[in-house]
Design an enzyme around this catalytic site. Structure first.
Site, mmCIF file in Angstrom:
data_model
loop_
_atom_site.group_PDB
_atom_site.id
_atom_site.type_symbol
_atom_site.label_atom_id
_atom_site.label_comp_id
_atom_site.label_asym_id
_atom_site.label_seq_id
_atom_site.Cartn_x
_atom_site.Cartn_y
_atom_site.Cartn_z
ATOM 1 N N CYS A 118 0.786 -1.231 0.000
ATOM 2 C CA CYS A 118 0.000 0.000 0.000
ATOM 3 C C CYS A 118 0.818 1.282 0.000
ATOM 4 O O CYS A 118 0.530 2.194 -0.799
ATOM 5 C CB CYS A 118 -1.017 -0.014 1.137
ATOM 6 S SG CYS A 118 -0.452 -0.665 2.705
ATOM 7 N N ARG A 177 6.970 -11.553 5.221
ATOM 8 C CA ARG A 177 6.576 -11.274 6.604
ATOM 9 C C ARG A 177 7.128 -12.372 7.497
ATOM 10 O O ARG A 177 6.985 -13.558 7.196
ATOM 11 C CB ARG A 177 5.057 -11.212 6.734
ATOM 12 C CG ARG A 177 4.420 -10.122 5.889
ATOM 13 C CD ARG A 177 2.906 -10.153 5.958
ATOM 14 N NE ARG A 177 2.313 -9.194 5.042
ATOM 15 C CZ ARG A 177 1.004 -9.080 4.829
ATOM 16 N NH1 ARG A 177 0.166 -9.873 5.467
ATOM 17 N NH2 ARG A 177 0.554 -8.188 3.967
ATOM 18 N N GLN A 225 0.207 -11.623 -2.958
ATOM 19 C CA GLN A 225 -1.190 -11.212 -2.890
ATOM 20 C C GLN A 225 -1.688 -10.738 -4.248
ATOM 21 O O GLN A 225 -0.923 -10.199 -5.050
ATOM 22 C CB GLN A 225 -1.366 -10.081 -1.883
ATOM 23 C CG GLN A 225 -1.162 -10.482 -0.438
ATOM 24 C CD GLN A 225 -1.483 -9.353 0.518
ATOM 25 O OE1 GLN A 225 -1.302 -8.182 0.183
ATOM 26 N NE2 GLN A 225 -1.965 -9.692 1.698
ATOM 27 N N ASP A 230 -3.089 -8.051 -4.887
ATOM 28 C CA ASP A 230 -3.245 -6.822 -4.124
ATOM 29 C C ASP A 230 -3.735 -5.694 -5.022
ATOM 30 O O ASP A 230 -3.326 -5.588 -6.179
ATOM 31 C CB ASP A 230 -1.891 -6.448 -3.516
ATOM 32 C CG ASP A 230 -2.031 -5.606 -2.263
ATOM 33 O OD1 ASP A 230 -3.166 -5.408 -1.819
ATOM 34 O OD2 ASP A 230 -1.000 -5.153 -1.746
ATOM 35 N N HIS A 237 -5.086 -1.335 -4.813
ATOM 36 C CA HIS A 237 -5.434 -0.118 -4.072
ATOM 37 C C HIS A 237 -6.194 0.800 -5.017
ATOM 38 O O HIS A 237 -5.738 1.101 -6.119
ATOM 39 C CB HIS A 237 -4.178 0.545 -3.515
ATOM 40 C CG HIS A 237 -3.508 -0.333 -2.498
ATOM 41 N ND1 HIS A 237 -2.524 -1.227 -2.842
ATOM 42 C CD2 HIS A 237 -3.736 -0.484 -1.163
ATOM 43 C CE1 HIS A 237 -2.159 -1.891 -1.750
ATOM 44 N NE2 HIS A 237 -2.862 -1.460 -0.733
ATOM 45 N N LYS A 269 -12.452 -2.550 8.090
ATOM 46 C CA LYS A 269 -12.387 -3.472 6.959
ATOM 47 C C LYS A 269 -13.565 -4.442 6.993
ATOM 48 O O LYS A 269 -14.123 -4.742 8.044
ATOM 49 C CB LYS A 269 -11.074 -4.238 6.953
ATOM 50 C CG LYS A 269 -10.769 -5.008 8.226
ATOM 51 C CD LYS A 269 -9.430 -5.726 8.138
ATOM 52 C CE LYS A 269 -9.138 -6.511 9.414
ATOM 53 N NZ LYS A 269 -7.986 -7.403 9.273
ATOM 54 N N HIS A 294 -8.183 -0.598 0.157
ATOM 55 C CA HIS A 294 -7.233 -1.706 0.060
ATOM 56 C C HIS A 294 -8.073 -2.968 -0.136
ATOM 57 O O HIS A 294 -9.022 -3.197 0.630
ATOM 58 C CB HIS A 294 -6.430 -1.891 1.351
ATOM 59 C CG HIS A 294 -5.718 -0.671 1.834
ATOM 60 N ND1 HIS A 294 -4.345 -0.638 1.972
ATOM 61 C CD2 HIS A 294 -6.167 0.540 2.251
ATOM 62 C CE1 HIS A 294 -3.988 0.543 2.455
ATOM 63 N NE2 HIS A 294 -5.078 1.279 2.633
#
Length: 625
Positions: free
Chosen positions: A317, A346, A364, A366, A368, A450, A496
């Site tokens: 992000c 991670r 991911q 992912d 945005h 979220k 997100h």
């Protein structure tokens, strides 16, 4: 933090033989001081499990008088108790413990609960260091503590038991696992004995049937058998390595989400694997997530001193927001949807790693989405539609939502106005889309609320996968702006969202959902040609070549085994279609089609086979096994 389903706790030791056969079924439903009508079924079951944990501790201390006892709570499927013992428990010990528990349960010991002073508790548990620590903790709130006694065994207890041991339901000890005291790796490691307990024998049997089915579907075992992925100590724990067939499954997953996102106006970007620590400091991630971030390197100044720190990206992000800032955007350009498939890193503790479902390197899907405040409802609705389409394609249509909100004790940015607006906006967007949800306090991201998606697989296990997060805080911190219709510069709202969550974890879930028998569109090998004899080899190669030209993944089993052995091998590898070729098939330019389930579809012309397989591939029909 809510964790996804991690599979049955059966690692490390086999289950004990079940002593509760037809001749020794424990008696249930005896008269009680507390009438059954006064206690609901869920509470009664909890009391049975709690009581069984006490019996377990009693029996283990009888077998190991020098042992130390820790805690033993009821859990969703039964109970456990933690022990510090002079030696590791063996499978034979587990069977003996269970037999002794049966005898004690049949003796109808009564459970007697009472309160005593802290001083008396210290005396009673003078030789039990873990209990002494609990006494220290509990005495902060009260000068009297609860204890429960049965059969001469006493334990610290807040209450909640059946009246006598013969009211304990059917149980079965399952395994022994290591557990750190208070969950702290710096504290002693104890032996945790697990047991399953249900109200009826039928429910207990059904529980173990589910465990057996889960073992059959275990993605770690299937990953090895089907040669999908591997782990290697030399590479490092939690770093999955995809073999060719596993890479194909991953590619098909990416292909699906790319097609869906391309059709909905997403733009793919690429931002690499590293970023400066200063970026994560400004975004707030370094403050909130430094314990899971991998430092990559330091630049050095001319004097050789450490300069800027770099980190492997744990999330995309803040980098996407920096990318957004590369150009000054107008409100007319929004929504602006940046999608990326970069691997993130991670740190997960070694004890938390589990196959593909908990790893240290993850990719991911992912995205945005930069929007104006008045676009929130419509854009959230579009994301929800995308989520539904994706999971219906995988044959996983059963899901629910939780609205995760800030709460006490969490790491949340202190900006009351931003939180108030974001929570209200996300709640309104879910309501406008007609989504049923439950609210969970304290589960929000540090920067915003979220909506988390929980998906049920074919076994009814629930997984937290997709997430839709609303953020007004990071874009302000990182200087994101757009030119509004009045010419003023304003901060955009950022959504997100990840649909699969991570490809690695979702792949592990899919392996178990389908028991390794992927639908044709996902299957690494979609068909296999099986020549019966060497003289059939040429036509088998021609069939495979024709199907490959149509975009299908097909190989030929040209080994020396007999036809039935080749068919069994194909079924074990869970290849959807097996195309058997003999004299008649060569002559008629056809193949005998068999499904991996054993169904024989008979001989089909090559063009009919090609059309059938192509139709199944394009339609992405997904039927779980």
């Amino acid at each position: 933090m809510r964790l996804p389903w991690r599979g049955p706790q059966l690692d490390g030791m086999r289950m004990a033989d079940d002593p509760f056969d037809a001749e020794s079924e424990p008696l249930q439903g005896l008269p009680s001081v507390v009438a059954r009508d006064d206690v609901d079924e869920a509470e009664w079951l909890r009391r049975m499990r709690h009581s069984a944990a006490h019996v377990l501790a009693q029996v283990v201390l009888e077998m190991f008088p020098e042992g130390k006892i820790a805690i033993g709570p009821p859990i969703d499927t039964g109970f456990y108790y933690d022990f510090d013992l002079p030696r590791p428990l063996t499978p034979e010990d587990l069977s003996e413990i269970q037999k002794r528990m049966r005898k004690e349960i049949g003796r109808n010991h009564r459970f007697i609960w009472e309160e005593i002073t802290v001083a008396e508790a210290r005396t009673r548990f003078a030789d039990q260091p873990f209990k002494q620590e609990l006494i220290d903790q509990f005495s902060l709130d009260s000068d009297r503590l609860g204890i429960c006694t049965h059969a001469g065994f006493t334990d610290l207890c807040r209450g909640g038991h059946v009246e006598s041991t013969r009211q304990i339901g059917p149980l079965r000890l399952t395994n022994v696992a290591g557990a750190y005291w208070r969950g702290d790796e710096q504290r002693p490691q104890l032996q945790r004995v697990y047991g399953a307990l249900f109200a009826t024998r039928e429910e207990l049997d059904a529980h173990f049937a589910r465990i057996e089915e889960a073992q059959r579907r275990d993605h770690r075992r299937l990953g090895r058998e089907l040669e999908l992925f591997a782990f290697d100590e030399l590479v490092g724990a939690g770093v999955p390595l995809l073999l060719p067939d596993g890479a194909i499954v991953r590619q098909e997953m990416e292909r699906l989400i790319r097609e869906l996102q391309d059709a909905r106006g997403y733009q793919e970007v690429w931002t690499g694997h590293l970023a400066r620590g200063e970026l994560f400091r400004r975004s707030g991630h370094l403050e909130n997530y430094s314990d899971v971030m991998y430092p990559a390197m330091h630049e050095h100044n001319e004097d050789g001193e450490d300069g800027d720190a770099y980190f492997l990206k744990p999330m995309n992000c803040p980098v996407h927001m920096t990318l957004y800032n590369n150009t000054l955007h107008s409100y007319r350009e929004l929504p602006l949807r940046y999608a990326e498939y970069t691997t993130l890193y991670r740190f997960e503790k070694s004890g938390q790693l589990s196959g593909l479902t908990r790893v240290r390197s993850l990719t991911q899907d992912d995205c945005h989405i930069f929007i104006t405040p008045d676009q929130i409802t419509d854009e959230v609705s579009r994301v929800l539609e995308l989520v539904q389409t994706l999971f219906e394609t995988y044959g996983m249509p059963n899901f629910r939502y939780e609205l995760s909100l800030p709460g006490e004790g969490g790491k949340f940015v202190d900006d009351a106005d931003a939180w108030s607006f974001a929570v209200r906006a996300l709640r309104d967007a879910l309501d406008a889309a007609g989504i049923d949800y439950v609210e969970q306090q304290g589960e929000a991201a540090f920067y915003g609320p979220k909506a988390d998606l929980f998906v049920s697989d074919v076994m009814g296990r629930e997984w937290q996968l997709s997430t839709i997060q609303l953020d007004l805080i990071q874009p302000a911190r990182l200087g994101c702006v757009y030119v509004a219709d009045d010419g003023e510069r304003r901060t955009p709202v950022v959504i997100h969202r990840a649909i699969h969550g991570s490809f690695e974890r979702f792949m592990g879930i899919l392996i178990e959902h389908y028991a390794g028998a992927f639908p044709l569109w996902l299957a690494p090998k979609q068909a296999r040609c099986i020549p019966i004899a060497d003289r059939h080899q040429d036509w088998a190669n021609d069939v495979a070549a024709e199907l490959r030209a149509a975009g299908l993944r097909v190989d030929v089993d040209d080994g020396n085994e007999r036809m039935q052995a080749k068919i069994r091998n194909g079924q074990r590898r869970k290849i959807p279609y097996l195309l058997v070729i003999g004299d008649r098939e060569v002559e008629s330019k056809s193949a005998a089609v068999r499904v991996r389930t054993g169904e024989d579809l008979g001989a089909m012309p090559l063009d009919q086979i090609r059309d059938m397989l192509t139709r199944l591939k394009v339609s992405r029909v997904s039927e779980p096994v």
